[in-house]
Design a protein around this motif. Structure first.
Motif, PDB file in Angstrom:
ATOM      1  N   ALA A 169       0.831  -1.202   0.000  1.00  0.00           N
ATOM      2  CA  ALA A 169       0.000   0.000   0.000  1.00  0.00           C
ATOM      3  C   ALA A 169       0.869   1.257   0.000  1.00  0.00           C
ATOM      4  O   ALA A 169       0.592   2.222  -0.717  1.00  0.00           O
ATOM      5  CB  ALA A 169      -0.929  -0.014   1.206  1.00  0.00           C
ATOM      6  N   ARG A 170       1.926   1.247   0.808  1.00  0.00           N
ATOM      7  CA  ARG A 170       2.839   2.401   0.824  1.00  0.00           C
ATOM      8  C   ARG A 170       3.464   2.601  -0.553  1.00  0.00           C
ATOM      9  O   ARG A 170       3.595   3.734  -1.036  1.00  0.00           O
ATOM     10  CB  ARG A 170       3.944   2.184   1.856  1.00  0.00           C
ATOM     11  N   ALA A 171       3.892   1.499  -1.165  1.00  0.00           N
ATOM     12  CA  ALA A 171       4.503   1.601  -2.489  1.00  0.00           C
ATOM     13  C   ALA A 171       3.515   2.145  -3.508  1.00  0.00           C
ATOM     14  O   ALA A 171       3.861   2.991  -4.339  1.00  0.00           O
ATOM     15  CB  ALA A 171       5.020   0.237  -2.927  1.00  0.00           C
ATOM     16  N   ALA A 172       2.290   1.663  -3.454  1.00  0.00           N
ATOM     17  CA  ALA A 172       1.277   2.117  -4.409  1.00  0.00           C
ATOM     18  C   ALA A 172       1.018   3.612  -4.275  1.00  0.00           C
ATOM     19  O   ALA A 172       0.758   4.309  -5.264  1.00  0.00           O
ATOM     20  CB  ALA A 172      -0.009   1.332  -4.199  1.00  0.00           C
ATOM     21  N   ASP A 173       1.125   4.128  -3.053  1.00  0.00           N
ATOM     22  CA  ASP A 173       0.821   5.541  -2.805  1.00  0.00           C
ATOM     23  C   ASP A 173       2.026   6.460  -2.992  1.00  0.00           C
ATOM     24  O   ASP A 173       1.845   7.646  -3.297  1.00  0.00           O
ATOM     25  CB  ASP A 173       0.294   5.723  -1.372  1.00  0.00           C
ATOM     26  N   HIS A 174       3.254   5.933  -2.808  1.00  0.00           N
ATOM     27  CA  HIS A 174       4.389   6.843  -2.727  1.00  0.00           C
ATOM     28  C   HIS A 174       5.609   6.445  -3.562  1.00  0.00           C
ATOM     29  O   HIS A 174       6.457   7.306  -3.835  1.00  0.00           O
ATOM     30  CB  HIS A 174       4.839   6.975  -1.268  1.00  0.00           C
ATOM     31  N   LEU A 175       5.752   5.201  -3.945  1.00  0.00           N
ATOM     32  CA  LEU A 175       6.972   4.755  -4.624  1.00  0.00           C
ATOM     33  C   LEU A 175       6.811   4.863  -6.137  1.00  0.00           C
ATOM     34  O   LEU A 175       5.917   4.249  -6.715  1.00  0.00           O
ATOM     35  CB  LEU A 175       7.292   3.304  -4.231  1.00  0.00           C
ATOM     36  N   TRP A 176       7.682   5.650  -6.750  1.00  0.00           N
ATOM     37  CA  TRP A 176       7.703   5.750  -8.221  1.00  0.00           C
ATOM     38  C   TRP A 176       8.693   4.702  -8.700  1.00  0.00           C
ATOM     39  O   TRP A 176       9.909   4.897  -8.667  1.00  0.00           O
ATOM     40  CB  TRP A 176       8.143   7.156  -8.632  1.00  0.00           C
ATOM     41  N   MET A 177       8.186   3.581  -9.146  1.00  0.00           N
ATOM     42  CA  MET A 177       9.037   2.448  -9.513  1.00  0.00           C
ATOM     43  C   MET A 177       9.691   2.649 -10.876  1.00  0.00           C
ATOM     44  O   MET A 177       9.179   3.377 -11.718  1.00  0.00           O
ATOM     45  CB  MET A 177       8.215   1.155  -9.486  1.00  0.00           C
ATOM     46  N   HIS A 178      10.803   1.992 -11.072  1.00  0.00           N
ATOM     47  CA  HIS A 178      11.578   2.137 -12.302  1.00  0.00           C
ATOM     48  C   HIS A 178      11.045   1.192 -13.379  1.00  0.00           C
ATOM     49  O   HIS A 178      10.709   0.046 -13.097  1.00  0.00           O
ATOM     50  CB  HIS A 178      13.051   1.808 -12.039  1.00  0.00           C
ATOM     51  N   PHE A 179      11.003   1.684 -14.612  1.00  0.00           N
ATOM     52  CA  PHE A 179      10.575   0.875 -15.753  1.00  0.00           C
ATOM     53  C   PHE A 179       9.267   0.131 -15.454  1.00  0.00           C
ATOM     54  O   PHE A 179       9.125  -1.053 -15.796  1.00  0.00           O
ATOM     55  CB  PHE A 179      11.672  -0.129 -16.146  1.00  0.00           C
ATOM     56  N   ALA A 180       8.341   0.801 -14.818  1.00  0.00           N
ATOM     57  CA  ALA A 180       7.100   0.136 -14.420  1.00  0.00           C
ATOM     58  C   ALA A 180       5.921   1.064 -14.656  1.00  0.00           C
ATOM     59  O   ALA A 180       6.038   2.285 -14.547  1.00  0.00           O
ATOM     60  CB  ALA A 180       7.154  -0.266 -12.944  1.00  0.00           C
TER      61      ALA A 180
END
Length: 464
Positions: A18-29
């Motif tokens: 959930a944290r990643a979905a809200d805050h993490l800008w993932m690479h090549f994704a």
């Protein structure tokens, strides 16, 4: 081999996802994930395996990202990092050095072929490629040939994401959103023999044909304007494109004839991936510059390097000359200490020889998949292999855009992972699945990789 341990109750979201979905800008994704497709969360690793937040054990068939040569969870590397961080966590190489930076530079110079004796540290592979192009351009200005600035690279080849490295990259779709790029990058054909069946009975003729296209491009652009040729020993993007016999010998001759620097981009291929410290040694050529990163520290610290020959270094040693280029974290002391420990560990465990001893077995195991209708080709070298997927095996027809969407982005990543294997479906060229296990792996892991691929590719046939 997927087992399930301590799975969260159904319907209960994972806090990290959930944290990643809200805050993490993932690479090549793609960032706009649907709530029903939460971000996979990897919690730990040991040896050739990783664990996710649902307790599942997954074989790491890509060494993280062609990185973790010695496997996960190597305490000796963690201890080397902690010791260096306690002594001196950071100091730049901007006119200064630390003992570990100087020692690692000497170690790499000793390991590099020929007279490649000068090491410029970066914090990753793209920065190493960027540095090599800048060094090549300044080199020719210093020796009185200021018009030599262009770069030749191969179609579909990936060389990094900084603007200069991206200009060298041979993937138009990857570049279009960031144009205009640095000018001066030009492309030649790659060495995908599977897509040149007319040379099937004479791979050496194919190698000479492909190399001669480089000379053709140099002459077309004007030899007085071309500074460098950037080539991976085995090309990653497009699916482990191995150099045909005679290819690099001819390329070296061409570069020497036209006073063009040959850059061996070994960000993936170095540090044992092909059974030698630098893959150019295995394929019989000595470049003017090497770019490397990934396996130098087995991923236990971010680090990369450009390694230059005495020829390239000479004008930079003249009085008053500087290379006005650098990175804050280039040669970070903690990463340098970890790299030294990693090289010691690889030597102590004989991992280069292990790759040479086992590469044929890995290739033979993966070639069992050729009995599947969806598998057109299996190719590679060392612990770096690709399985090319096709729609029609007889005609070698590849997939259209809609089929690629369903297969490469829709089905394969999740299905492979759910079946117990982390690897890389890729369609930057034709559709492939890439396999690059940690160098500690052997036949048991090869068999497991083949079994999961067989199961998943059999299922994939129904998807397309």
């Amino acid at each position: 081999m997927t087992t399930s341990i301590e799975q969260p109750p159904a319907g209960v979201p994972d806090a990290t996802a959930a944290r990643a979905a809200d805050h993490l800008w993932m690479h090549f994704a793609r960032q706009g994930r649907h709530p029903e497709a939460p971000v996979p969360v990897i919690t730990r690793g040991e040896g050739a395996y990783i664990w996710d937040n649902r307790g599942r054990i997954i074989l790491d068939g890509l060494s993280g990202l062609f990185v973790v040569q010695v496997g996960h969870g190597r305490r000796v590397l963690a201890e080397a990092a902690a010791k260096q961080a306690a002594e001196l966590a950071f100091f730049p190489v901007w006119g200064y050095t630390t003992p570990v930076q100087a020692e690692l530079a000497e170690r790499l110079a000793d390991l590099a072929p020929g007279d490649l004796n000068r090491v410029f540290f970066t914090s990753g592979g793209g920065e190493a490629v960027e540095s090599a192009w800048k060094a090549a351009k300044q080199y020719f200005k210093l020796v009185g040939k200021p018009q030599k600035h262009k770069v030749i690279s191969r179609a579909v080849a990936y060389h990094g994401t900084p603007h200069g490295a991206l200009a060298i990259t041979g993937l138009p779709a990857m570049k279009k959103d960031f144009e205009p790029l640095a000018p001066g990058g030009f492309r030649v054909p790659n060495t995908n023999l599977y897509r040149h069946p007319e040379f099937a009975d004479d791979p050496k003729a194919f190698g000479l044909w492909a190399a001669d296209r480089i000379e053709e491009a140099i002459l077309f652009e004007g030899a007085d304007t071309v500074a460098a040729v950037f080539l991976e020993p085995v090309q990653n993007s497009g699916g482990c494109l191995v150099p045909p016999p005679g290819y690099f010998e001819r390329v070296r001759e061409i570069c020497d004839r036209h006073d063009v620097l040959l850059v061996s981009d070994e960000v993936i291929c170095a540090f044992g991936r092909h059974g030698t410290t630098f893959a150019c040694e295995k394929f019989g050529y000595t470049p003017d510059l090497i770019t490397c990163a990934k396996g130098m520290s087995s991923g236990y610290g971010p680090i990369g390097a450009m390694i230059a020959s005495e020829r390239v270094m000479e004008p930079f040693l003249r009085p008053g000359v500087a290379f006005p280029h650098g990175y804050t974290f280039g040669g970070h002391p903690v990463s340098a200490a970890v790299s030294l420990a990693n090289l010691d560990l690889m030597e102590a465990e004989g991992l280069n020889q292990r790759v040479l001893d086992n590469e044929a077995a890995l290739g033979a195991t993966l070639r069992r998949l050729l009995d599947l209708p969806i598998v057109g080709d299996v190719r590679g070298d060392g612990y770096f292999w690709a399985v090319e997927l096709v729609k029609d095996k007889a005609t070698r027809e590849t997939f259209d855009a809609a089929e690629r969407e369903r297969l490469v982005r829709g089905f394969l990543p999740g299905a492979l992972f759910d079946n117990g294997l982390y690897c890389r479906p890729d369609d930057r060229g034709d559709v492939v699945v890439q396999i690059a296990p940690p160098l500690i792996c052997g036949q048991a892991e090869f068999d497991e990789i083949e079994q999961v691929l067989r199961q998943t590719l059999t299922e994939a046939q129904e998807v397309v």
